[in-house]
Design an enzyme around this catalytic site. Structure first.
Site, PDB file in Angstrom:
ATOM      1  N   ASN A  84       1.052  -1.095   0.071  1.00  0.00           N
ATOM      2  CA  ASN A  84      -0.014  -0.011   0.120  1.00  0.00           C
ATOM      3  C   ASN A  84       0.894   1.161   0.026  1.00  0.00           C
ATOM      4  O   ASN A  84       1.564   1.442   1.096  1.00  0.00           O
ATOM      5  CB  ASN A  84      -0.920  -0.148   1.164  1.00  0.00           C
ATOM      6  CG  ASN A  84      -1.771   1.144   1.388  1.00  0.00           C
ATOM      7  OD1 ASN A  84      -1.948   1.962   0.219  1.00  0.00           O
ATOM      8  ND2 ASN A  84      -2.476   1.103   2.548  1.00  0.00           N
ATOM      9  N   TRP A  85       1.185   1.959  -1.287  1.00  0.00           N
ATOM     10  CA  TRP A  85       1.888   2.890  -1.170  1.00  0.00           C
ATOM     11  C   TRP A  85       1.326   4.295  -0.776  1.00  0.00           C
ATOM     12  O   TRP A  85       2.039   5.488  -0.978  1.00  0.00           O
ATOM     13  CB  TRP A  85       2.290   3.141  -2.698  1.00  0.00           C
ATOM     14  CG  TRP A  85       3.088   2.242  -3.211  1.00  0.00           C
ATOM     15  CD1 TRP A  85       3.778   1.202  -2.157  1.00  0.00           C
ATOM     16  CD2 TRP A  85       3.739   1.862  -4.515  1.00  0.00           C
ATOM     17  NE1 TRP A  85       4.394   0.306  -3.314  1.00  0.00           N
ATOM     18  CE2 TRP A  85       4.501   0.608  -4.584  1.00  0.00           C
ATOM     19  CE3 TRP A  85       3.606   2.443  -5.791  1.00  0.00           C
ATOM     20  CZ2 TRP A  85       5.247   0.065  -5.699  1.00  0.00           C
ATOM     21  CZ3 TRP A  85       4.151   2.107  -6.901  1.00  0.00           C
ATOM     22  CH2 TRP A  85       4.869   0.858  -6.799  1.00  0.00           C
ATOM     23  N   LYS A  86       0.008   4.328  -0.257  1.00  0.00           N
ATOM     24  CA  LYS A  86      -0.436   5.539   0.199  1.00  0.00           C
ATOM     25  C   LYS A  86      -0.505   6.625  -0.705  1.00  0.00           C
ATOM     26  O   LYS A  86      -0.384   6.630  -2.029  1.00  0.00           O
ATOM     27  CB  LYS A  86      -0.194   5.848   1.418  1.00  0.00           C
ATOM     28  CG  LYS A  86      -0.400   4.463   2.451  1.00  0.00           C
ATOM     29  CD  LYS A  86      -0.096   4.632   3.848  1.00  0.00           C
ATOM     30  CE  LYS A  86      -0.479   3.347   4.511  1.00  0.00           C
ATOM     31  NZ  LYS A  86      -0.263   3.657   6.055  1.00  0.00           N
ATOM     32  N   HIS A 101      -9.918   1.406   4.598  1.00  0.00           N
ATOM     33  CA  HIS A 101      -8.439   1.448   5.537  1.00  0.00           C
ATOM     34  C   HIS A 101      -8.629   2.302   6.886  1.00  0.00           C
ATOM     35  O   HIS A 101      -9.582   3.280   6.643  1.00  0.00           O
ATOM     36  CB  HIS A 101      -7.524   2.003   4.649  1.00  0.00           C
ATOM     37  CG  HIS A 101      -5.938   2.066   5.225  1.00  0.00           C
ATOM     38  ND1 HIS A 101      -5.784   2.998   6.046  1.00  0.00           N
ATOM     39  CD2 HIS A 101      -5.080   1.184   5.088  1.00  0.00           C
ATOM     40  CE1 HIS A 101      -4.501   2.503   6.596  1.00  0.00           C
ATOM     41  NE2 HIS A 101      -4.048   1.497   5.947  1.00  0.00           N
ATOM     42  N   GLU A 149      -7.217   4.834   7.733  1.00  0.00           N
ATOM     43  CA  GLU A 149      -6.912   5.999   7.411  1.00  0.00           C
ATOM     44  C   GLU A 149      -8.106   6.769   6.771  1.00  0.00           C
ATOM     45  O   GLU A 149      -8.552   8.019   6.860  1.00  0.00           O
ATOM     46  CB  GLU A 149      -5.633   6.386   6.525  1.00  0.00           C
ATOM     47  CG  GLU A 149      -4.377   6.038   7.433  1.00  0.00           C
ATOM     48  CD  GLU A 149      -3.323   5.721   6.584  1.00  0.00           C
ATOM     49  OE1 GLU A 149      -3.177   5.616   5.560  1.00  0.00           O
ATOM     50  OE2 GLU A 149      -2.170   5.098   7.237  1.00  0.00           O
ATOM     51  N   GLU A 181      -5.851  -4.844  10.764  1.00  0.00           N
ATOM     52  CA  GLU A 181      -4.761  -4.023  11.113  1.00  0.00           C
ATOM     53  C   GLU A 181      -5.115  -3.054  12.292  1.00  0.00           C
ATOM     54  O   GLU A 181      -6.111  -2.246  12.424  1.00  0.00           O
ATOM     55  CB  GLU A 181      -4.663  -2.899   9.887  1.00  0.00           C
ATOM     56  CG  GLU A 181      -4.367  -3.677   8.651  1.00  0.00           C
ATOM     57  CD  GLU A 181      -3.809  -2.470   7.784  1.00  0.00           C
ATOM     58  OE1 GLU A 181      -2.584  -2.561   7.464  1.00  0.00           O
ATOM     59  OE2 GLU A 181      -4.569  -1.433   7.296  1.00  0.00           O
ATOM     60  N   GLY A 241       2.179   2.358  11.271  1.00  0.00           N
ATOM     61  CA  GLY A 241       3.217   3.554  11.244  1.00  0.00           C
ATOM     62  C   GLY A 241       3.771   3.703  12.505  1.00  0.00           C
ATOM     63  O   GLY A 241       4.368   4.396  12.750  1.00  0.00           O
ATOM     64  N   SER A 265       2.888  -1.873  10.535  1.00  0.00           N
ATOM     65  CA  SER A 265       4.494  -1.783  10.740  1.00  0.00           C
ATOM     66  C   SER A 265       5.173  -3.320  10.401  1.00  0.00           C
ATOM     67  O   SER A 265       5.966  -3.829  11.009  1.00  0.00           O
ATOM     68  CB  SER A 265       4.723  -1.619  12.168  1.00  0.00           C
ATOM     69  OG  SER A 265       4.288  -0.232  12.123  1.00  0.00           O
ATOM     70  N   GLY A 301       2.755  -1.097   4.413  1.00  0.00           N
ATOM     71  CA  GLY A 301       2.757   0.237   4.038  1.00  0.00           C
ATOM     72  C   GLY A 301       4.066   0.910   3.531  1.00  0.00           C
ATOM     73  O   GLY A 301       4.956   0.516   2.903  1.00  0.00           O
TER      74      GLY A 301
END
Ligand code: PGA
Length: 254
Positions: free
Chosen positions: A9-11, A95, A97, A167, A173, A214, A235
């Site tokens: 997931n490159w966000k 997600h 976020e 998650e 993160g 992470s 990520g």
């Protein structure tokens, strides 16, 4: 374990050029990934170029989100049907976020998963508790609520697949390692609810449960050595080709 699923997931972390450079490096290593299923989820502006770069490598294309309608007057939204038409095989939904920052509701998550299941694309449904919910002993309740609201009333045809990414929000993160036994417990809670909602053969053959938060080249083997963990959602460590390849290599060894 069958071939582990490893989703990058490159966000919104890479410029167009950076995304292309990374896709090029990762696709050069693709011949080493054949005992795994690797999925790259670039941002929307990079998706068509990345699709061309990973063509015929065995790496799959993913997207980070989509809208809950196929087509219409929805300014700024992205249709899952159009994503499917350009070769997207997986779409991340719900997600944390998006739930927290974009205030995506459980109803929106449900509508997106429902539509994606009608297409030739697999939803990657993200669920997980916040730190506060965990402190209050609500982890299992939150997981059950998120899964139930997203999936209740849905129907699986034989070819439909879904991936559930557990998650914990507080792990994302954080750079911390999770306790593999805690992951196994959460996966059991999720699986039990799935058995309540769907026939056993659907749960056993059409649903994968993976872990995210992470994940790095050091901790990935500990997670994947748990029987219940079918893959990982990565990520930060997917933004570096060497680290990402080490994760895939470690996953294949498990
Ligand atoms: P992280 O992100 O690996 O950087 O923790 C995972 C995710 O947000 O899916």
């Amino acid at each position: 374990m069958k071939n582990p699923l490893i989703i990058a997931n490159w966000k919104m972390k890479l410029s167009h050029q950076e995304a292309l450079d990374l896709a090029k490096k990762i696709s050069k290593s693709a011949y080493r990934y054949k005992d795994s299923e690797v999925v790259l989820c670039p941002s929307f502006i990079d998706i068509i170029d990345v699709s061309g770069m990973i063509k015929d490598t065995g790496i799959s294309l993913g997207a980070q989100d989509c809208f809950w309608e196929e087509r219409g007057a929805f300014t700024g939204e992205i249709s899952p049907l159009f994503l499917q038409q350009i070769g997207v095989k997986y779409i991340i939904i719900g997600h944390s976020e998006r739930r927290a920052i974009s205030e995506e509701s459980e109803e929106m998550v449900h509508k997106k998963v429902r539509l994606i299941l009608t297409l030739d694309t697999t939803p990657v449904l993200c669920v997980g508790e916040t730190f506060e919910e965990r402190q209050e002993g609500l982890k299992d309740v939150v997981l059950r609520r998120q899964i139930y609201s997203a999936l209740n009333g849905l129907w699986f045809n034989k070819s439909d697949r879904i991936v559930i990414a557990y998650e914990p929000v507080w792990m994302i993160g954080s750079g911390q390692d999770a306790d593999p036994e805690e992951i196994t417990h959460s996966h059991k809670v999720i699986r039990q609810l799935l058995y309540d909602l769907f026939p056993d053969q659907v749960v056993d053959n059409q649903i994968k449960i993976i872990y995210g938060g992470s994940v790095d080249p050091e901790n990935v083997s500990r997670y994947l050595s748990q029987n219940s963990v079918n893959g990982v959602l990565v990520g930060a460590s997917s933004l570096d080709a060497v680290q990402f390849s080490s994760i895939v290599a470690a996953a294949i060894k498990c």
